[in-house]
Design an enzyme around this catalytic site. Structure first.
Site: not given
Lengths: 333, 333, 333, 333
Positions: B100-101, B281, B131, B206, B105
């Site tokens: 999912l973005p 982001k 992420t 990450k 979400n």
């Protein structure tokens, strides 16, 4: 062959590097010459002293000067001829190497009342291995040129250990047709001699490398510290970074987190290595060059400020990877 | 094996890497299984769609859901079963992958009115490859655990190309004894599956990598730009940096200066690659994690601001190496 | 009396200030003198021209020089005597004011081949109103002193409008016993003449003020922009800040948000006022001074970088409050 | 009337302010009411305790709760009724004020297992005076609204001293028609009650002010420090800044340099005032709000990092003006 450290003042440690590079740029040939004329050397400090001795070792008679009498005395004892001023050196040698701590010192040694230019011979080759503002290098070059001589900037990478071992890297700026003449001398002191372009570009290359080094070192310290606080094991995190796009020399060769690598300053309480105060000095030069050329360097600028604050907080003589220690300290109410 | 990019959304380009690494951490074995039970997949976007298709290719029946009907339609046409809600997926599959973005979400898909947790079966394995903020991952894990199921975070590196080719890297956080079960599915979609530690550490790894990547990319752009303005040839400067302590992935594998390397976004007007808005982001997530853990990240923080400003100045969809272009523009009175 | 703007190059606008201050530091007395000897003036640009004319208005014969013939021509037409070089001015006047755009210009005018020092008379008073590096001011002072003359730095605040109106503020550094002699001339051109201390402190005061100004202007722009995005009405937010601890000159006298105040550059598309390129120049001087004194200035340094980026993005000639516009632009995918 | 400090946690000091403002926004009338129904108060810490007592002083019966039994005990002794949970408070009072240290505490008190929402009456007015993320305020408002009650955010300015004296400032966000009802209670505890707009704007106003405050405080510290190193007398420099465009609350009312002003923390070894750790917390909220709204706040972001580093370096409990001390320390080789 090892990656070039671009660090001055390393206290004799020799860090091992994980990856090999074909340093094809300036192959070093050790040539024996039938007769060698004297070479001048001005600035016999931690770096200059072993550099000049390597010239002697290669058979060059050295005519030396240092502003501190003790430095001269020690050097004289090792067989070299010591003069009373830069001008006197210039009178006796038509190839001179200078190795000085800062821009004002360089200006004084070249253009001062008893400076090199007072007695420089036409056609002399003057090589400045100090790390200074490239704009000053250009000004010195102009002044030297007016006297009919040649100036090249050739700052070094590698610390005292590399100076002793003759393993320095020289980044050389100046007229290309004089590069071979400079290389003849520089290869006695270094294992890499790289031609960078017109006068000042040697300094420029060194400054740019060290600015990027400072940025990626602080970035590595931030990323490692954040990861540790988020629950990651430092060794595992370093492994992940080093196989990923975050990989850099500071993460894979000189990791700032104690316990991640052996044989680096972080494994030795940040002793040895490249001092924070020297990094702050080089970042100051980068800052001045950026200001003068109106070049935005936001991270370089902030890195400069961080190393400046570290100096004021007792880290001046620790290796610059101690930024990890500086950042990791926890709020203690 | 190639260095892990840690980039999402790369438009199918596959950059070559100059150095090899032994990615020994998570050897990938492609195992054939006699019978395969259905796997749920929620989020069929640019990344999720090819990921889910790779599961199908490996023989897993996929039960899917996406909030956009067109995404479902396209997927249904390729033979999968599509449900009306995450809850319905959870009713039919006891292994679910979500892609999912953003954090909100993910929260909605797991804990919303028709979310997974409404109908999740005991013992289910829920793997979130989005992420998101690691703190949110931990909260989701707690909520999932309360229902007697298992949650793991497994964000990916590599863009759309890697998703299609099944070459993604997964960084996995969660209970270690469930790692093998997760790996069985993830190896269908990726060539590296790395166990990072407890829940949230996949995200942490990450985020830390991408923060360091952003810092060293901007640093490379600054150093290259300053060097060029000081008279250095860009190719020569890159060569010097790459054999020196300034070396990093951004300088030696993904150089941001046009003309220095081939096959990278800077050679193609910064098209393709990893978009500036996506980097902004991820830096926002790093910032939030750092704020929550009271970790100082001065360069990471400034890097975030710079990418934020770039987004506002028209660079949102360009590759993040376009920071060189952003910085190089000259004052034009 | 109005707050001192410390801005050069304002295009004739006179902003009203909300609060009064008793500017008791340097009371200005306009004294009539029986006989007035000639005063030299070097640098007849946007600022120098009206300043020199105010000297003439007060009855001083002016002997002038500018490197641009047109500037001299225009000035000659208004009745002054124009020389061929700074040296020639120094031969005829024992009080000289210099008003030059940058450090190198000042060095040239004083120490160049036909510079002031070539023909300066013993006992002359040389006042430099340029804004330059205080370290350069000190060097010039030393060179001037060697010739038996006196040097003072006296940079100005207030733009072209204040120069025309004789309302500049001078911050003066130099030997205190010469301050009265300097003030006699400076009061013809300014309404505030402040003695700051030894040579260089005039520059220091100006640089420090402008650095703080830049920081609080950017801070105001950030706070206003963030508040607006969080749903606050800009006028109300400005009101709250101005009755609170966030209050500063940039928020209460020169608010950067269009619609909040009248009669300021933000109300006029950021035209007029103090150009971004001039602010970037002053921040560059602050940066160099900070680097040379090893003073950490993290926000000053970042402010410098931001104004430098703005210059490159087309804001060079807009008022420096346009940083609000620079920051407010939204991502537009 | 004094300028609003926007500071929490001041240890009872009342700094004098040099300039007066007509605080016309929210005139305070002290009204006597015939009959007063009970008011709930949750959070009896350093701030909440004296605030609740001021409600009692104004004739309101207070029904209170705090998670720490000692805090309840002390309060009970002073005559108030103490409940076992926020839910129990909500059962007995239809107007409740909450004063909690952070976002998670607020979420727990409102939506937790024994939170307010478990037993809130329809039509109740819930006022949260905590300083938290405005996005959380909005979420709480939605949850409250679902229960048929009204939520307003009303963070305060002024520390413990102002809380005791009833001189706080409240910045209020929420439905405008409920503002009068809120003001009736808030004026018992504060001398300024400002309506800011929809829910969350009270928090937004406070966060924006404190971000600008932090920026101009650090800027003042940098400018003063640089000036001092360049040879200026600190008092004179402050005088010049304060009559110039560098003027700000931090320079003219709360100067961070010891010896420049009396009655401020810098005159008292940075004791009292507004703690560095509290400023770091507020800057963290600003950072999160900026990240969530994609608003670039480069200086606010760096200010956050600097206060974060200061916390780790032993300054957590010193007044935030101690940033001058943090920056001024000199390199000591």
């Amino acid at each position: 062959m090892a990656a070039v450290l671009m660090l001055r003042g390393c206290a004799g440690l020799l860090y091992k590097h994980r990856k090999g590079y074909a340093a094809s740029i300036a192959p070093v040939c050790s040539r024996a010459m039938a007769s060698k004329t004297p070479v001048g050397f001005i600035g016999l400090g931690n770096m200059g002293n072993p550099m000049a001795k390597n010239l002697i070792k290669h058979g060059y008679p050295v005519i030396a000067y240092d502003v501190f009498p003790e430095a001269c005395k020690e050097f004289q004892d090792s067989g070299a001829q010591v003069m009373d001023s830069p001008a006197d050196v210039a009178e006796r040698a038509d190839r001179i190497i200078t190795m000085l701590p800062s821009s004002p010192n360089a200006v004084e040694v070249y253009t001062g009342a008893s400076g090199i230019l007072k007695k420089v011979k036409k056609g002399s080759l003057l090589i400045d291995s100090s790390t200074i503002d490239p704009a000053i290098s250009k000004e010195l070059a102009k002044a030297v040129e007016k006297m009919g001589a040649v100036f090249m900037d050739a700052p070094v990478s590698g610390g005292v250990g590399a100076a002793r071992g003759g393993n320095l890297t020289f980044m050389v700026g100046g007229v290309e047709q004089e590069f071979d003449a400079a290389k003849e001398l520089l290869t006695c002191m270094g294992s890499n001699v790289i031609y960078c372009g017109e006068v000042g570009t040697g300094q420029a290359a060194k400054i740019c490398n060290n600015m990027l080094l400072a940025i990626s070192m602080i970035g590595t310290a931030e990323a490692m510290n954040l990861g540790i606080r988020l629950g990651l094991d430092p060794k595992l995190l370093a492994k992940i970074l080093n196989m990923s796009s975050g990989r850099c020399w500071s993460s894979d060769t000189y990791n700032p987190v104690p316990g991640v690598m052996e044989g680096v300053p972080s494994a030795n309480n940040y002793q040895g290595g490249f001092g924070t105060t020297l990094m702050a000095k080089d970042l100051g030069l980068a800052q001045i060059s950026a200001t003068n050329t109106k070049t935005p360097v936001p991270l370089g600028s902030l890195a400069h400020q961080i190393y400046r604050m570290m100096c004021a907080k007792g880290y001046a003589l620790k290796d610059f990877s101690a930024v990890f220690q500086f950042l990791r300290e926890e709020e203690n109410l």
